[in-house]
Design an enzyme around this catalytic site. Structure first.
Site, PDB file in Angstrom:
ATOM      1  NE  ARG A 118     -56.833  19.014 -26.869  1.00 16.96           N
ATOM      2  CZ  ARG A 118     -56.431  18.027 -27.673  1.00 16.96           C
ATOM      3  NH1 ARG A 118     -57.302  17.205 -28.209  1.00 16.96           N
ATOM      4  NH2 ARG A 118     -55.157  17.847 -27.912  1.00 16.96           N
ATOM      5  CD  GLU A 176     -54.814  16.467 -35.995  1.00 15.10           C
ATOM      6  OE1 GLU A 176     -54.876  16.897 -34.846  1.00 15.10           O
ATOM      7  OE2 GLU A 176     -54.514  15.287 -36.241  1.00 15.10           O
TER       8      GLU A 176
HETATM    9  C1  B12 Z   1     -57.975   6.337 -27.291  1.00 15.34           C
HETATM   10  C2  B12 Z   1     -57.393   7.570 -26.656  1.00 15.34           C
HETATM   11  C3  B12 Z   1     -57.870   8.799 -27.105  1.00 15.34           C
HETATM   12  C4  B12 Z   1     -59.007   8.956 -28.123  1.00 15.34           C
HETATM   13  C5  B12 Z   1     -60.318   8.974 -27.321  1.00 15.34           C
HETATM   14  C6  B12 Z   1     -61.563   8.628 -28.075  1.00 15.34           C
HETATM   15  C7  B12 Z   1     -62.749   8.730 -27.135  1.00 15.34           C
HETATM   16  N1  B12 Z   1     -63.621   9.691 -27.344  1.00 15.34           N
HETATM   17  O1  B12 Z   1     -62.851   7.976 -26.172  1.00 15.34           O
HETATM   18  C8  B12 Z   1     -58.625  10.328 -28.731  1.00 15.34           C
HETATM   19  C9  B12 Z   1     -57.598  10.108 -29.819  1.00 15.34           C
HETATM   20  C10 B12 Z   1     -59.785  11.144 -29.289  1.00 15.34           C
HETATM   21  C11 B12 Z   1     -57.938  10.966 -27.523  1.00 15.34           C
HETATM   22  C12 B12 Z   1     -57.881  12.310 -27.293  1.00 15.34           C
HETATM   23  C13 B12 Z   1     -57.201  12.897 -26.222  1.00 15.34           C
HETATM   24  N2  B12 Z   1     -56.412  12.300 -25.320  1.00 15.34           N
HETATM   25 CO1  B12 Z   1     -56.287  10.386 -25.213  1.00 15.34          CO
HETATM   26  N3  B12 Z   1     -55.906   8.566 -25.076  1.00 15.34           N
HETATM   27  C14 B12 Z   1     -56.372   7.489 -25.652  1.00 15.34           C
HETATM   28  C15 B12 Z   1     -55.594   6.223 -25.200  1.00 15.34           C
HETATM   29  C16 B12 Z   1     -54.594   5.872 -26.271  1.00 15.34           C
HETATM   30  C17 B12 Z   1     -56.453   5.013 -24.858  1.00 15.34           C
HETATM   31  C18 B12 Z   1     -57.653   5.295 -23.958  1.00 15.34           C
HETATM   32  C19 B12 Z   1     -58.612   4.114 -23.991  1.00 15.34           C
HETATM   33  O2  B12 Z   1     -59.655   4.171 -24.647  1.00 15.34           O
HETATM   34  N4  B12 Z   1     -58.251   3.000 -23.316  1.00 15.34           N
HETATM   35  C20 B12 Z   1     -59.077   1.829 -23.216  1.00 15.34           C
HETATM   36  C21 B12 Z   1     -60.009   1.945 -22.009  1.00 15.34           C
HETATM   37  C22 B12 Z   1     -60.879   0.723 -21.919  1.00 15.34           C
HETATM   38  O3  B12 Z   1     -59.208   2.034 -20.861  1.00 15.34           O
HETATM   39  P1  B12 Z   1     -58.785   3.366 -20.060  1.00 15.34           P
HETATM   40  O4  B12 Z   1     -59.504   4.548 -20.602  1.00 15.34           O
HETATM   41  O5  B12 Z   1     -57.311   3.413 -20.056  1.00 15.34           O
HETATM   42  O6  B12 Z   1     -59.360   3.085 -18.606  1.00 15.34           O
HETATM   43  C23 B12 Z   1     -58.969   1.912 -17.877  1.00 15.34           C
HETATM   44  C24 B12 Z   1     -58.717   2.207 -16.417  1.00 15.34           C
HETATM   45  O7  B12 Z   1     -58.217   3.511 -16.221  1.00 15.34           O
HETATM   46  C25 B12 Z   1     -60.010   1.930 -15.764  1.00 15.34           C
HETATM   47  N5  B12 Z   1     -60.868   3.041 -15.335  1.00 15.34           N
HETATM   48  C26 B12 Z   1     -61.325   4.104 -16.016  1.00 15.34           C
HETATM   49  N6  B12 Z   1     -62.146   4.842 -15.260  1.00 15.34           N
HETATM   50  C27 B12 Z   1     -62.239   4.223 -14.075  1.00 15.34           C
HETATM   51  C28 B12 Z   1     -62.970   4.537 -12.933  1.00 15.34           C
HETATM   52  C29 B12 Z   1     -62.885   3.705 -11.834  1.00 15.34           C
HETATM   53  C30 B12 Z   1     -63.648   4.032 -10.610  1.00 15.34           C
HETATM   54  C31 B12 Z   1     -62.039   2.541 -11.876  1.00 15.34           C
HETATM   55  C32 B12 Z   1     -61.945   1.647 -10.708  1.00 15.34           C
HETATM   56  C33 B12 Z   1     -61.321   2.242 -13.015  1.00 15.34           C
HETATM   57  C34 B12 Z   1     -61.433   3.082 -14.110  1.00 15.34           C
HETATM   58  O8  B12 Z   1     -60.800   1.189 -16.667  1.00 15.34           O
HETATM   59  C35 B12 Z   1     -60.177   0.979 -17.911  1.00 15.34           C
HETATM   60  C36 B12 Z   1     -59.895  -0.488 -18.150  1.00 15.34           C
HETATM   61  O9  B12 Z   1     -59.217  -1.086 -17.099  1.00 15.34           O
HETATM   62  C37 B12 Z   1     -54.897   6.752 -23.895  1.00 15.34           C
HETATM   63  C38 B12 Z   1     -53.536   6.132 -23.564  1.00 15.34           C
HETATM   64  C39 B12 Z   1     -53.622   4.666 -23.194  1.00 15.34           C
HETATM   65  N7  B12 Z   1     -54.234   4.314 -22.086  1.00 15.34           N
HETATM   66  O10 B12 Z   1     -53.121   3.865 -23.916  1.00 15.34           O
HETATM   67  C40 B12 Z   1     -54.756   8.262 -24.184  1.00 15.34           C
HETATM   68  C41 B12 Z   1     -54.746   9.286 -23.012  1.00 15.34           C
HETATM   69  C42 B12 Z   1     -55.758   8.859 -21.966  1.00 15.34           C
HETATM   70  N8  B12 Z   1     -55.156  10.541 -23.656  1.00 15.34           N
HETATM   71  C43 B12 Z   1     -54.606  11.556 -23.122  1.00 15.34           C
HETATM   72  C44 B12 Z   1     -54.875  12.923 -23.501  1.00 15.34           C
HETATM   73  C45 B12 Z   1     -54.156  13.993 -22.716  1.00 15.34           C
HETATM   74  C46 B12 Z   1     -55.759  13.228 -24.549  1.00 15.34           C
HETATM   75  C47 B12 Z   1     -56.071  14.625 -25.080  1.00 15.34           C
HETATM   76  C48 B12 Z   1     -56.351  15.681 -24.009  1.00 15.34           C
HETATM   77  C49 B12 Z   1     -54.990  15.101 -26.058  1.00 15.34           C
HETATM   78  C50 B12 Z   1     -53.647  15.388 -25.487  1.00 15.34           C
HETATM   79  N9  B12 Z   1     -53.412  16.543 -24.874  1.00 15.34           N
HETATM   80  O11 B12 Z   1     -52.792  14.545 -25.611  1.00 15.34           O
HETATM   81  C51 B12 Z   1     -57.330  14.350 -25.981  1.00 15.34           C
HETATM   82  C52 B12 Z   1     -58.666  14.489 -25.249  1.00 15.34           C
HETATM   83  C53 B12 Z   1     -59.342  15.801 -25.309  1.00 15.34           C
HETATM   84  C54 B12 Z   1     -60.328  15.949 -24.150  1.00 15.34           C
HETATM   85  N10 B12 Z   1     -61.214  16.937 -24.269  1.00 15.34           N
HETATM   86  O12 B12 Z   1     -60.296  15.222 -23.190  1.00 15.34           O
HETATM   87  C55 B12 Z   1     -53.569  11.171 -22.096  1.00 15.34           C
HETATM   88  C56 B12 Z   1     -53.883  11.523 -20.636  1.00 15.34           C
HETATM   89  C57 B12 Z   1     -52.609  12.052 -20.011  1.00 15.34           C
HETATM   90  C58 B12 Z   1     -52.469  12.053 -18.547  1.00 15.34           C
HETATM   91  N11 B12 Z   1     -53.460  11.691 -17.747  1.00 15.34           N
HETATM   92  O13 B12 Z   1     -51.370  12.397 -18.127  1.00 15.34           O
HETATM   93  C59 B12 Z   1     -53.336   9.668 -22.397  1.00 15.34           C
HETATM   94  C60 B12 Z   1     -52.945   8.830 -21.185  1.00 15.34           C
HETATM   95  C61 B12 Z   1     -52.225   9.617 -23.475  1.00 15.34           C
HETATM   96  C62 B12 Z   1     -50.899  10.218 -23.053  1.00 15.34           C
HETATM   97  N12 B12 Z   1     -49.967   9.398 -22.586  1.00 15.34           N
HETATM   98  O14 B12 Z   1     -50.700  11.393 -23.160  1.00 15.34           O
HETATM   99  N13 B12 Z   1     -57.406  10.041 -26.730  1.00 15.34           N
END
Ligand code: B12
Lengths: 454, 137
Positions: free
Chosen positions: A86, A157
């Site tokens: 990407r 897309e």
């Molecule tokens: C919103 C989202 C997107 C948005 C992002 C917008 C943006 N620019 O931020 C869009 C639609 C653009 C997107 C794109 C992609 N996404 Co996305 N996305 C999500 C989603 C639905 C929610 C993420 C989110 O914002 N959560 C809310 C925030 C507040 O929480 P969080 O990020 O989960 O982090 C929490 C903890 O992990 C923790 N945390 C984070 N960092 C740290 C660090 C420390 C030290 C600690 C203690 C805690 C901590 O804090 C947060 C709150 O508790 C997740 C799935 C989910 N979780 O429901 C997938 C997900 C993260 N995405 C994923 C992927 C792979 C992608 C893509 C690569 C596309 C793809 N191949 O499917 C692209 C990204 C391209 C790239 N260059 O990276 C995957 C990762 C897969 C994996 N790890 O196995 C997920 C899990 C979805 C899935 N099941 O496939 N995504």
């Protein structure tokens, strides 16, 4: 040789491409089976098309995933590209593909299409003989699009705004517009050979508290930029927002204004479709809750009257889903669509009026920019904050618009930033929310509103 | 205390990063946030430039495994980073990983604290406790 053809030669001369045969690819597209074209399915199928997401690093795993999708009665197959490809980091993608092939562990979050190449990938696409949609999030998608079409993938897309503001930190925006112009032209040219190639905009953006006015404006602008270059089949889209009525209103206003603005530039002959994404924000970790959320999304998509629905899985919060979980959603979604009947027609005139006025006002401000071409007007409008996407990671985005949910879970604008939301609309938006709180509580509310489905 | 944070590799998930920034500031850290799409070298360079005690890396999209393997090699090239506390959190594998396998693996890569799918504030509590204990010893 045309300037475009010269540019194509340079792009396809990339060291990661194994000799691109222009004539052979042209013949392939010309003679390709109509089943491969989603534009053909939109025209002939009388149902909401169901499309999952999905990409695995290796050919074998991708093939196995498609097998599962077909058994679940899929309408449209996805090809989701890995994050290195990407951002045009083909070297890292190559290394991680080798590691994934050598080990049990997947080292990529999608299919590295450029590294696999079109000769290999086409075998898979023609074997399944279903329409395939390229899902990628790539600001510079010139090479990727070429390889995709040569592989038999006839829906592309993205766009210069929707694949930049959510997907990049510092990729130059002006370049993105020019690179997407290339993509539009290539799609338009190939469209004259057989059924049209469909282009689809990515309405979910950051999937995080984006208000419908911003989503719709960006959908309309990408549609115009695409039709301007000769594309004849285009999908506008948005994702579930959290309030059923807001989704219904958004769908209605999007369709009406897409027709309106397409007509304004004399492109009423183009086919415009509406696509709905099941919830794209933070998912519940509980898999049963996730299933309920997904099912509710399907019901709302039906209320919206979408032409296509793009699904999520019960494993969304956990990681890239297994093929089993992914196919399960396809089967469940088809089941729900089959049993739904007697949907009521619901409207909310006040909400429609407010949203329509907001979209027109922003569109007008964009058109009033003094630049001499649409892409420059849009570029300037993003640069000066007339278009502002909440939670965009990109440095050019102002991030001054602030949104929050009201008690009915509608997304409301409580700070306009530099976006020209008309005063009476802004007053209405604010009047829906309880704003008599200190800043800390409002920040806590926003955090709560991001995780509303968890 | 100075902390450098950001999201590693070609990963653009920014929402947690924005919340991280808010939480770290609220907890009184001096925050240098490099944002999304940050390469390992950039993290180490920033740690040197700022003199940070803590490097806090996020990874959400599954790339962590690939980058994690490079940490020790690269860090060894920097002379002044031996006392840097290294923490990683988010979603550390592609697909559904198991914390029991992931935590020791990433500790082996050179991280002092590893949080796979741990809530932000729980993770930051762990960090505070770790820093307290390490100061006394
Ligand atoms: C919103 C989202 C997107 C948005 C992002 C917008 C943006 N620019 O931020 C869009 C639609 C653009 C997107 C794109 C992609 N996404 Co996305 N996305 C999500 C989603 C639905 C929610 C993420 C989110 O914002 N959560 C809310 C925030 C507040 O929480 P969080 O990020 O989960 O982090 C929490 C903890 O992990 C923790 N945390 C984070 N960092 C740290 C660090 C420390 C030290 C600690 C203690 C805690 C901590 O804090 C947060 C709150 O508790 C997740 C799935 C989910 N979780 O429901 C997938 C997900 C993260 N995405 C994923 C992927 C792979 C992608 C893509 C690569 C596309 C793809 N191949 O499917 C692209 C990204 C391209 C790239 N260059 O990276 C995957 C990762 C897969 C994996 N790890 O196995 C997920 C899990 C979805 C899935 N099941 O496939 N995504």
């Amino acid at each position: 040789m045309s300037q475009l053809q010269e540019e194509r030669k340079i792009i396809l001369g990339n060291e990661n491409v194994d000799s691109f045969d222009f004539d052979e690819v042209q013949d392939f597209v010309k003679d390709a089976n109509e089943q491969l074209f989603i534009s053909h399915h939109f025209a002939t199928k009388n149902k909401m098309l169901v499309q999952p997401r999905g990409g695995f690093p290796t050919y074998e795993k991708q093939f196995a995933l498609y097998d599962f999708f077909v058994k679940a009665n899929v309408d449209v197959l996805p090809l989701t590209i890995d994050s290195n490809t990407r951002l045009n980091d083909y070297a890292t993608a190559k290394k991680m593909l080798r590691l994934s092939e050598a080990n049990e562990m997947d080292m990529l979050n999608g299919y590295p299409l450029v590294n696999h190449g079109y000769r290999t990938t086409r075998k898979m696409m023609t074997h399944f003989n279903l329409p395939v949609s390229l899902r990628h999030g790539t600001p510079d998608a010139r090479l990727l699009t070429e390889i995709a079409i040569a592989s038999g993938i006839f829906e592309i897309e993205g766009g210069p705004i929707t694949y930049l503001l959510p997907y990049s930190k510092n990729f130059p925006l002006d370049k993105a517009f020019l690179y997407w112009k290339y993509v539009e032209r290539v799609c338009a040219d190939y469209s004259t050979l057989n059924k049209p190639i469909n282009r689809e905009s990515f309405g979910p953006l950051t999937a995080t508290l984006v208000p419908p006015a911003i989503t719709i404006v960006i959908q309309l602008l990408e549609m115009l930029l695409s039709l301007e270059e000769g594309v004849k089949s285009f999908s506008v889209s948005f994702s579930q927002q959290g309030s059923m009525i807001q989704d219904i209103v958004t769908g209605k206003v999007t369709r009406a204004l897409a027709d309106h603005y397409a007509k304004q530039i004399g492109c009423e002959d183009a086919h415009i479709h509406l696509v709905y994404h099941q919830w794209m924000g933070a998912f519940p970790t509980n898999r049963d809750s996730a299933d309920q959320l997904i099912n509710m999304s399907t019901v709302i998509a039906s209320m919206v009257g979408a032409d296509k629905i793009i699904t999520k899985t019960r494993e969304e919060a956990v990681g890239i889903p297994t093929k089993e979980a992914n196919a399960q959603t396809v089967a469940n979604t088809q089941y729900t669509l089959n049993i739904l009947g007697g949907l009521p027609a619901i409207t909310d005139e006040q909400e429609e009026e407010i949203l329509t006025a907001e979209v027109h006002a922003i569109m007008e401000a964009v058109f009033n920019d003094p630049a001499d071409s649409l892409w420059r007007k849009v570029f300037n409008s993003i640069k000066n904050g007339i278009i502002d996407v909440p939670f965009s990671p990109h440095i050019i985005n102002h991030n001054n618009m602030i949104t929050i949910r009201d008690s009915n879970k509608n997304i409301r604008i409580i700070d306009r930033g530099n976006v020209p939301i008309p005063d009476h609309c802004f007053e209405y938006e604010k009047s829906c929310c309880d704003l008599n709180k200190d800043t800390t509580s409002i920040v806590n509310d926003i955090i709560h509103d991001i995780g509303i489905m968890q | 205390m100075k902390v450098v944070t950001g999201v590693i590799g070609n990963d653009i998930h920014v929402v947690a990063n924005r919340l991280m920034d808010l939480s770290l500031n609220a907890r009184g850290y001096e925050v240098f946030n490099l944002g999304v799409n940050t390469y390992l070298e950039e993290f180490f360079d920033a740690a040197v430039e700022t003199g940070a005690e803590i490097l806090l890396i996020s990874s959400l999209n599954g790339e962590a495994e690939g980058w994690g393997r490079e940490v020790k090699l690269l860090k060894a090239k920097y002379k002044s980073l031996d006392n840097l506390t290294m923490m990683i959190g988010g979603n550390l594998t592609v697909g559904s990983g198991n914390a029991e396998d992931i935590v020791p693996r990433f500790k082996n890569y050179g991280f002092d604290l590893v949080c796979h799918q741990v809530d932000l504030n729980t993770g930051l509590d762990m960090l505070e406790e770790y820093m307290r204990e390490n100061k006394h010893s």
